[in-house]
Design an enzyme around this catalytic site. Structure first.
Site: not given
Length: 289
Positions: A160, A200-203
């Site tokens: 994102l 993970g995170g925005d991935e």
């Protein structure tokens, strides 16, 4: 989404099951019926013997009749004993059925807990999507199938844009809400045989199985971009997020899971730099040469 099962944890030991509770309940019902019949027979036999005694008391005794009455009384005693033993057997069966009910409830609880634990180990706690471990397992399985059948598959890596700004400006609660909305939209645009996961995170990673043509990956990427860019309705108002997508194709962009993910990751950064929305690994590599 189809689920390719991972190896079962052999450390989990479940209690062995013998005769099911339903079967034991049926046996108990039949035994109760037999017990009632035996008791009725004992009562009827006692009544007959009492009448015979009364009749013989007013008549001359005949040896054969006396002998028959003695045998009848002996049978009466045995039937009464059988009736008493059946009561004990039925009580034992009732206790066994009750214990089996408890065991089955415990077993159901263990199985439910085992499934919840397994689900938690293989899924992202925030979005509910498959996590990195489950995605890697399905990708490895997909590569085996693709190699065996001559299929083409794609790995799509999505990130994102400017997600850090959302967290910094509105807080992590809003950021988490955005991730959940995006995850739901990705799931809605996932074919049954494919897998979408939170890396993970925005991935996010998307496994596209058995492509007939590379254009399938392009179509999926465009659908994802369109879906993700729809306004996210949040307490702060509508928020629009944009994704950058990298696409790697098996076997030309890599023949291993790690190589395909790295190629897709590199293509994603190329899409982010060029603000093109998505990029193929082969084209991204060529453009950097």
């Amino acid at each position: 989404m189809n689920s390719t099962p991972m190896k079962k944890d052999s450390s989990v030991k479940l209690p062995k099951r013998t005769k099911p509770v339903k079967s034991l309940t049926q046996v108990l019902k039949e035994s109760e019926r037999v017990k009632n019949l035996v008791k009725e027979s004992a009562d009827e036999l006692a009544s007959v013997n009492m009448v015979l005694h009364q009749e013989l008391a007013t008549q001359d005794h005949l040896p054969k009749v006396d002998n028959a009455l003695e045998k009848s009384e002996a049978v009466e005693i045995k039937v009464q004993e059988a009736s008493v033993k059946l009561v004990g057997v039925n009580q034992a069966l009732k206790d066994e059925v009750k214990e089996r009910h408890l065991l089955e409830r415990e077993l159901a609880t263990v199985l439910e807990l085992q499934e919840e634990t397994r689900h938690a180990a293989l899924h992202d706690s925030l979005t509910g999507l498959p996590n990195r471990a489950l995605f890697d397992d399905r990708l490895e399985h997909g590569l085996v199938q693709a190699t065996r059948h001559g299929w083409t598959l794609a790995v799509i890596f999505m990130d994102l844009d400017n997600f850090k700004t959302i967290n910094d400006s509105y807080g992590h609660d809003v950021g988490d809400a955005v991730l959940r909305i995006v995850a739901a939209r990705l799931e809605e645009n996932t074919r049954g045989e494919d897998t979408v996961s939170r890396h993970g995170g925005d991935e996010f990673l998307y496994l596209l199985m058995d492509m007939k043509h590379e254009n399938n990956a392009r179509i999926i990427a465009e659908k994802i971009i369109k879906a993700v860019q729809m306004p996210c309705k949040l307490r702060i108002g509508d928020l629009i997020v944009t994704p950058s997508i990298g696409i790697s194709i098996f076997p030309k962009d890599g023949t291993t899971a790690e190589a395909l993910k790295q190629s897709a990751d590199a293509a994603m950064y190329q899409a982010k730099r060029s603000k093109s929305g998505y990029a193929f690994a082969s084209i991204a590599t060529t453009s950097q040469v």
